[in-house]
Design an enzyme around this catalytic site. Structure first.
Site, mmCIF file in Angstrom:
data_model
loop_
_atom_site.group_PDB
_atom_site.id
_atom_site.type_symbol
_atom_site.label_atom_id
_atom_site.label_comp_id
_atom_site.label_asym_id
_atom_site.label_seq_id
_atom_site.Cartn_x
_atom_site.Cartn_y
_atom_site.Cartn_z
ATOM 1 N N GLU A 1 -11.247 -0.698 -3.831
ATOM 2 C CA GLU A 1 -10.528 -0.073 -2.723
ATOM 3 C C GLU A 1 -9.303 0.648 -3.266
ATOM 4 O O GLU A 1 -9.051 0.699 -4.463
ATOM 5 C CB GLU A 1 -10.129 -1.121 -1.683
ATOM 6 C CG GLU A 1 -9.131 -2.151 -2.202
ATOM 7 C CD GLU A 1 -8.775 -3.220 -1.185
ATOM 8 O OE1 GLU A 1 -9.525 -3.393 -0.203
ATOM 9 O OE2 GLU A 1 -7.742 -3.898 -1.379
ATOM 10 N N ASP B 1 0.831 -1.214 0.000
ATOM 11 C CA ASP B 1 0.000 0.000 0.000
ATOM 12 C C ASP B 1 0.865 1.263 0.000
ATOM 13 O O ASP B 1 0.656 2.176 0.811
ATOM 14 C CB ASP B 1 -0.936 0.011 1.216
ATOM 15 C CG ASP B 1 -1.609 -1.324 1.455
ATOM 16 O OD1 ASP B 1 -2.067 -1.932 0.476
ATOM 17 O OD2 ASP B 1 -1.678 -1.762 2.622
ATOM 18 N N ASN C 1 -17.579 -6.300 -0.449
ATOM 19 C CA ASN C 1 -16.789 -5.876 0.696
ATOM 20 C C ASN C 1 -16.646 -4.368 0.811
ATOM 21 O O ASN C 1 -16.685 -3.821 1.902
ATOM 22 C CB ASN C 1 -15.395 -6.511 0.623
ATOM 23 C CG ASN C 1 -15.464 -8.020 0.607
ATOM 24 O OD1 ASN C 1 -15.794 -8.613 -0.402
ATOM 25 N ND2 ASN C 1 -15.158 -8.642 1.723
#
Length: 322
Positions: free
Chosen positions: A200, A14, A163
């Protein structure tokens, strides 16, 4: 001729690289133990590899943000209320490893540092960045456009299968929203729902009269891939109808060259100040032992982003500098 790419920084998932007006690059990412927020800085992107690391914040032993510190992002934002600028880090953390709706219970939080150098000074905990929806959320980024500071993040809607979806909202302060969340994208294509139904890791880059929003989808194994939305930079960013979503992924695993699950990217700029650099993580193997969550081998990669004749970004392959 294409050049085979090697990881820039090992075991940092990330990744976020922010190039500041002081001439330094600032780097943060998820650390393998998910127990702290780590910072480093250097005058060049390559210099980040061996740069000194500083712990900006460590999780407490107990409480609502005492587990699984994920995906910190560092930004230098102006407070719309005071006009003063400071360093902000946005991150997700959980109260426990309890599973609800088949998800961890992360919420988004913010810390602030008013020192010119964020590796010095004091980081102040600003609390939860509350979207008004009390569900699993993560992966926030911010950007300024036409004098408005925007917040973009991923969150679960219990009424929508999957999700997480991606939302946008204006900010009242760099740690408080100033408007209702607007959903921009949800998992819908086959490549977005492999293993998990996920949108995401949003990131923003502006170029050629458009705002581009990249994001990541599917499970965090070799199925992880990146998608793209875009909008005219004069359009209303809070109207989902103004955004266009690509039907196909823009970056996915390169099996022959053994780069798997590229995603959760950020954008920065090369030392020339103009070339957009794509920052992302990927693994170099697929044989993960145990829970992929605890596999540390998602490495940071950086490569130039290219552009086609229509002004659209060309991501290429995660293994190559084209």
């Amino acid at each position: 001729m294409a050049e085979l790419l090697k990881p820039l920084i090992l075991q940092r998932a990330d990744p976020c690289i922010y190039k500041h007006s002081d001439g330094y690059y600032y780097f943060t990412a998820s650390v393998p133990l998910y127990d702290r927020i780590e910072l480093r800085r250097a005058k060049t992107i390559d210099g980040l590899v061996d740069a000194q690391t500083v712990d900006a914040w460590r999780k407490p032993d107990t409480g609502p943000y005492s587990e699984l510190v994920w995906a910190p992002e560092i930004h230098f934002n102006k407070d719309p209320q005071t006009g003063e600028s400071a360093w902000y880090i946005y991150f997700a953390a959980a109260p426990s490893r309890e599973i609800k709706y088949n998800l961890f219970q992360h919420r988004m939080y913010c810390i602030r540092n008013c020192h010119a150098n964020p590796l010095e000074g004091t980081w102040e905990f600003m609390g939860q960045v509350d979207s008004g929806i009390d569900t699993f959320c993560l992966d926030a980024t911010t950007f300024e456009h036409k004098g408005v500071l925007y917040y973009v993040w991923a969150q679960k809607d219990v009424a929508i299968e999957g999700n997480s979806n991606i939302y946008i909202a204006p900010m009242e302060t760099p740690w408080q929203l100033g408007g209702e969340p607007v959903m921009l994208t949800k998992p819908e294509f086959e490549w977005e729902i492999r293993g998990f139904w996920v949108n995401e890791g949003p990131s923003i880059v502006k170029r050629n009269g458009r705002i581009f929003l990249s994001y990541s989808a599917s499970a965090t194994d070799e199925n992880y891939a990146m998608g793209l939305l875009w909008i005219d930079d004069n359009a209303d960013l809070l109207n989902p109808a103004n955004w266009t979503k690509a039907r196909e992924p823009v970056l996915c695993s390169d099996i022959p060259n053994k780069i798997f699950g590229p995603g959760h990217n950020s954008f920065t700029y090369a030392e020339d100040g103009d070339t957009v650099m794509l920052v992302y993580h990927a693994r170099t193997y697929t044989e993960i032992e145990g829970d992929p969550l605890w596999n540390p081998d998602r490495h940071t990669f950086v490569k130039p982003l290219r552009w086609d004749d229509q002004g659209m970004p060309v991501f290429g392959k995660p293994s190559l500098i084209e």
